[in-house]
Design an enzyme around this catalytic site. Structure first.
Site, PDB file in Angstrom:
ATOM      1  N   GLU A 186     -22.895 -11.745  28.610  1.00  0.00           N
ATOM      2  CA  GLU A 186     -22.344 -10.583  27.898  1.00  0.00           C
ATOM      3  C   GLU A 186     -22.932  -9.301  28.494  1.00  0.00           C
ATOM      4  OE1 GLU A 186     -20.348  -9.554  25.179  1.00  0.00           O
ATOM      5  OE2 GLU A 186     -21.267  -7.606  25.522  1.00  0.00           O
ATOM      6  N   GLN A 203     -17.178 -10.273  14.291  1.00  0.00           N
ATOM      7  CA  GLN A 203     -15.740 -10.405  14.019  1.00  0.00           C
ATOM      8  C   GLN A 203     -15.413  -9.902  12.612  1.00  0.00           C
ATOM      9  OE1 GLN A 203     -13.329 -11.371  15.954  1.00  0.00           O
ATOM     10  NE2 GLN A 203     -14.286 -12.462  17.653  1.00  0.00           N
ATOM     11  N   CYS A 233      -1.662  -0.202   9.517  1.00  0.00           N
ATOM     12  CA  CYS A 233      -0.764  -1.357   9.404  1.00  0.00           C
ATOM     13  C   CYS A 233       0.585  -1.026  10.023  1.00  0.00           C
ATOM     14  CB  CYS A 233      -0.534  -1.707   7.933  1.00  0.00           C
ATOM     15  SG  CYS A 233      -1.998  -2.335   7.104  1.00  0.00           S
ATOM     16  N   CYS A 287      -7.377 -11.485  23.033  1.00  0.00           N
ATOM     17  CA  CYS A 287      -6.840 -10.580  22.020  1.00  0.00           C
ATOM     18  C   CYS A 287      -5.673  -9.776  22.590  1.00  0.00           C
ATOM     19  CB  CYS A 287      -7.939  -9.655  21.504  1.00  0.00           C
ATOM     20  SG  CYS A 287      -8.771  -8.763  22.817  1.00  0.00           S
ATOM     21  N   TYR A 320     -18.289 -13.474  28.199  1.00  0.00           N
ATOM     22  CA  TYR A 320     -17.962 -12.397  27.247  1.00  0.00           C
ATOM     23  C   TYR A 320     -18.382 -12.866  25.851  1.00  0.00           C
ATOM     24  CZ  TYR A 320     -14.719 -11.304  31.083  1.00  0.00           C
ATOM     25  OH  TYR A 320     -14.152 -11.058  32.302  1.00  0.00           O
ATOM     26  N   CYS A 380       0.840  -1.194   0.000  1.00  0.00           N
ATOM     27  CA  CYS A 380       0.000   0.000   0.000  1.00  0.00           C
ATOM     28  C   CYS A 380       0.877   1.248   0.000  1.00  0.00           C
ATOM     29  CB  CYS A 380      -0.890  -0.024   1.240  1.00  0.00           C
ATOM     30  SG  CYS A 380      -1.756   1.523   1.521  1.00  0.00           S
TER      31      CYS A 380
HETATM   32  N1  SAH Z   1     -16.855 -13.928  22.008  1.00  0.00           N
HETATM   33  C1  SAH Z   1     -17.392 -12.877  21.192  1.00  0.00           C
HETATM   34  C2  SAH Z   1     -17.039 -11.462  21.649  1.00  0.00           C
HETATM   35  C3  SAH Z   1     -15.692 -11.226  22.245  1.00  0.00           C
HETATM   36  S1  SAH Z   1     -15.283  -9.526  22.425  1.00  0.00           S
HETATM   37  C4  SAH Z   1     -17.008 -13.091  19.753  1.00  0.00           C
HETATM   38  O1  SAH Z   1     -16.092 -13.814  19.456  1.00  0.00           O
HETATM   39  O2  SAH Z   1     -17.670 -12.516  18.888  1.00  0.00           O
HETATM   40  C5  SAH Z   1     -15.466  -9.283  24.168  1.00  0.00           C
HETATM   41  C6  SAH Z   1     -16.886  -9.057  24.603  1.00  0.00           C
HETATM   42  O3  SAH Z   1     -16.895  -8.854  26.012  1.00  0.00           O
HETATM   43  C7  SAH Z   1     -17.545  -7.809  24.014  1.00  0.00           C
HETATM   44  O4  SAH Z   1     -18.751  -8.207  23.395  1.00  0.00           O
HETATM   45  C8  SAH Z   1     -17.824  -6.918  25.245  1.00  0.00           C
HETATM   46  O5  SAH Z   1     -19.025  -6.183  25.131  1.00  0.00           O
HETATM   47  C9  SAH Z   1     -17.909  -7.924  26.352  1.00  0.00           C
HETATM   48  N2  SAH Z   1     -17.626  -7.465  27.735  1.00  0.00           N
HETATM   49  C10 SAH Z   1     -16.784  -6.503  28.148  1.00  0.00           C
HETATM   50  N3  SAH Z   1     -16.711  -6.469  29.485  1.00  0.00           N
HETATM   51  C11 SAH Z   1     -17.541  -7.442  29.951  1.00  0.00           C
HETATM   52  C12 SAH Z   1     -17.878  -7.926  31.255  1.00  0.00           C
HETATM   53  N4  SAH Z   1     -17.353  -7.378  32.344  1.00  0.00           N
HETATM   54  N5  SAH Z   1     -18.743  -8.943  31.355  1.00  0.00           N
HETATM   55  C13 SAH Z   1     -19.280  -9.520  30.247  1.00  0.00           C
HETATM   56  N6  SAH Z   1     -18.984  -9.114  28.986  1.00  0.00           N
HETATM   57  C14 SAH Z   1     -18.132  -8.089  28.832  1.00  0.00           C
END
Ligand code: SAH
Length: 453
Positions: free
Chosen positions: A334, A284, A82, A410, A313, A73
């Site tokens: 969540e 994602q 990036c 992550c 989460y 790029c």
């Molecule tokens: N497992 C999912 C999302 C992971 S991202 C996937 O793969 O698509 C992390 C997620 O944690 C987000 O959706 C965020 O809103 C949530 N989150 C953040 N703090 C939290 C908490 N204290 N308790 C529950 N969920 C939480």
């Protein structure tokens, strides 16, 4: 020797920071040099000095590293997106593997483990199914769109980011010509005036459905029919909406969605599971790698169909629904209520009846359910945001004694910190996999499997 700003130095790059900057020494003084690659010999200009280290700007590559490649790029250096485009893909994967290993050793205190697999992409370009482009004006007053330069809000014109899909460019061209023809002004962050702030474009990799959501500083746009007519010519166009954001803020999306044309959602698949995605849904961004990540999480969970699994989460329930195909019962937790609404809808859409979802903080919901209702878990899966898990949650998980814990992360630094706590007594780190969800960036996703001793 003391260095001062603007001094030119020659440096051999010996290491790389976790943020992707080259690290080398000039007369024993450590310098961080963005866009320099391990093995490069470079000329750099000192920009900022601190007592024990400084920052320098790459001026010239004197002798390139064997891993250095020409960035694909033309905007790679200016754009903030990036960090690793100057490295060949194998070297990028090695960098990510090292980063995870180093964190598990240094922060987690693990010394006896192997990274079982590093899951890279066959073609590490055009992998993003989502892009958000800001609109603005250049010095001549032309409407521009592209990306913010690293750490600033000045727009680098670029309608063809190589991480995004090809339909982005066509879509942006149509929007800009609509704006020019109808004298619609882009939003100006400094004055708070102007209408069009951003566009969010999403693309279903399996369904080829396109979603366009214009984020506006108002509640309507002039001659909306003209915009819809132009966009509808693009093959796959499925949903055109407006999102209202009248606040002077860095947050891109507001809460309100106004339909303009077509459906309000697009459909996409991860593996066999179908998802309905709205402009506000979390989803994602790299669908090709997401399948591999979830398959690894599922593989590490080793389900035989009789298990009760908690997915903490859980977002819109992506991992939960994947697990539900192989478990007796899955519970997702969540914090974002809208995400749980999506999770329930997606479960129904796929006729999955053994997944149940709760809104709330994982560190509150799980302890409460455990203490009050005595809930049980054979396997616990967690996928927290970068800051990792709350300690209360970790201690509840330990009390619940699942036979396995699968930790999707992550941020390998907080992963290492949390695994250290989990592995103090009753669990051991069995397997680790690294999955590259974001080629050309320094980000890396990790899946770790813990077994009860
Ligand atoms: N497992 C999912 C999302 C992971 S991202 C996937 O793969 O698509 C992390 C997620 O944690 C987000 O959706 C965020 O809103 C949530 N989150 C953040 N703090 C939290 C908490 N204290 N308790 C529950 N969920 C939480």
């Amino acid at each position: 020797m003391e260095f001062k700003k603007n001094d030119l130095v020659q440096v051999t790059i010996e290491d790389m920071s976790h943020e992707g900057a080259g690290i080398g020494k000039a007369d024993g003084y450590t310098l961080f040099i963005k866009d320099a690659v391990i093995g490069d010999k470079v000329e750099a200009k000192i920009m900022k000095t601190k007592k024990h280290y400084g920052f320098a700007r790459l001026m010239k590559v004197l002798e390139p590293s064997k891993d250095r490649v020409e960035a694909k790029c033309p905007q790679a250096r200016a754009c903030g997106g990036c960090q690793l485009q100057f490295m060949n893909y194998e070297a990028q994967l090695a960098f990510k593997k090292n980063k995870v290993e180093a964190n598990l050793r240094r922060i987690g205190g693990f010394d006896n483990f192997t990274i079982e697999k590093v899951i890279g992409m066959e073609d590490p370009w055009r992998y993003r199914n989502k892009a958000q482009f800001p609109f603005g004006k250049d010095k001549e007053g032309n409407i521009v769109t592209g990306f913010y330069a690293g750490r600033t809000h000045s727009i680098i014109p670029n309608r063809n980011c190589l991480l995004g899909v090809e339909v982005n460019e066509m879509t942006l061209n149509e929007i800009i010509s609509y704006m020019e023809e109808n004298k619609v002004e882009p939003y100006d962050e400094t004055t708070g005036k102007g209408l069009i702030r951003h566009v969010l474009i999403r693309y279903g990799f399996t369904t080829k459905e396109i979603m366009v959501c214009l984020i506006i500083n108002g509640t309507s746009i002039p001659n909306a029919e003209a915009l819809c007519r132009q966009l509808a010519k693009i093959s796959g166009m499925t949903s055109i909406t407006l999102n209202v954001n009248k606040k002077q803020t860095n947050v891109i999306l507001g809460d309100e969605i106004l339909p303009l044309w077509g459906r309000e959602t697009i459909t996409d698949y991860i593996g066999d599971i179908k998802y309905q995605i709205s402009p506000l849904s979390f989803y994602q961004v790299n669908p090709v790698q997401t399948v591999k990540l979830y398959q690894t999480a599922l593989e590490y969970a080793r389900l035989d169909g009789n298990e009760t699994v908690w997915d903490l989460y859980c977002g819109i329930g992506t991992i939960s629904l994947f697990l539900a195909q192989k478990a007796k019962q899955v519970y997702g937790v969540e914090i974002v209520p809208a995400a749980i609404e999506d999770a329930k809808k997606n479960a129904a859409l796929n006729k999955i009846e053994n997944a149940e979802f709760y809104v709330g903080k994982a560190e509150e919901v799980l302890p409460e359910k455990y203490e009050k209702d005595g809930v049980y878990a054979d396997v616990i899966v967690v996928d927290p945001p970068r800051k990792g898990c709350d300690e209360t949650l970790l201690s509840t998980m330990l009390q619940m004694k699942p036979k396995r814990i699968v930790y999707v992360s992550c941020d390998s630094a907080t992963l290492a910190r949390d695994l250290k706590i989990l592995c103090e007594e009753n669990y051991q780190l069995e397997k680790v996999a690294v999955c590259d969800m974001f080629p050309s960036s320094v980000h890396v996703e990790t899946v770790a499997c813990l077994e009860r001793k």
